[in-house]
Design an enzyme around this catalytic site. Sequence first.
Site, PDB file in Angstrom:
ATOM      1  CB  CYS A 115      -0.993  -0.188   1.241  1.00 45.97           C
ATOM      2  SG  CYS A 115      -2.078   1.430   1.059  1.00 45.97           S
ATOM      3  CG  ASP A 217      -2.856  -0.803 -15.380  1.00 47.77           C
ATOM      4  OD1 ASP A 217      -3.509  -0.242 -14.342  1.00 47.77           O
ATOM      5  OD2 ASP A 217      -2.107   0.064 -15.942  1.00 47.77           O
TER       6      ASP A 217
END
Length: 316
Positions: A115, A217
């Site tokens: 993160c 992605d």
Amino acid sequence: MIGDIVETKQCQRKDTVDMFHSGQVVKICAPMVRYSKLAFRTLVRKYGCDLCYTPMIVAADFVRSAKARDSEFTTNKVGDHPLIVQFAAKEAQVLCDAACIVCPFADGIDLNCGCPQRWAMAEGYGACLINKPELIQDMVRHVRNQIDNPRFSVSIKIRIHEDLKRTVDLCQKAEAAGVSWITVHGRSVEERHQPVHYDAIKIIKQSMSIPIVANGDIKTLKDAENVHHLTGADGIMVARGLLANPAMFAGYKETPLKCIQDWVDIALEHGTPFTCFHHHLMYMMERVTSKQEKKVFNVLSSTSAVLDYLNNYYGV
């Protein structure tokens, strides 16, 4: 809520790691703040998702507070498996204590080492851990030593370094500590929308003997197949692609009406809060609604208004 869960006998569960040796690419729903909760996990499992993660949970809060446990972690014994609970942690014993709490109800834990949000890094969580391989080793070993269920997996999710040798070294140290698999988001901490470095994931995969999951992605099933061929990864983890199309892994190019109907049914059955219920529909309908329709749909403010809209315009 944990107190409401009927414990599933661990002996009935499959070893999650075995999924990665089935000869099929494991299709995974990523940990997503606010979104990858029980209702959404139930939906994506209907459409070909093999493995689901919870949203990231701060282990220290989870261990300390019953209120945090009740609000952060919900599952059921019926179909919410295999399930990985993702924790943010920076202390080995705290991560162990959190793992022990969820062990009867989940199939493994994942340590968030990826993160990039400032608050997480400032607290010593998330992607700053990729610069502390010995700490990651210590946390993995602690969980391995204190959870006596050999089928309970311990995985990590990372970002890559600018110098890939450091990432390979980190992964090899984690493997030596007993990590079950590693998910690699193919960007550095500083990168947000830049192209994903699938070549880096390939190098990591070639350097390891444990399963590697590729992340970043992947928006369609074709993307997932391409990334598998590019990287050799054993699993493909998807976040926003599944938000936009929860039926993606089943081969649909956009969210089918049946999936929208399934979401309505599941969300209402689970008592999903309106904001979450509505936001998921906004994501799902992004590709199938006009600008004008979005203007109307996105400002609806009650479940009944949403249900009326879907019935009137889509027959759902």
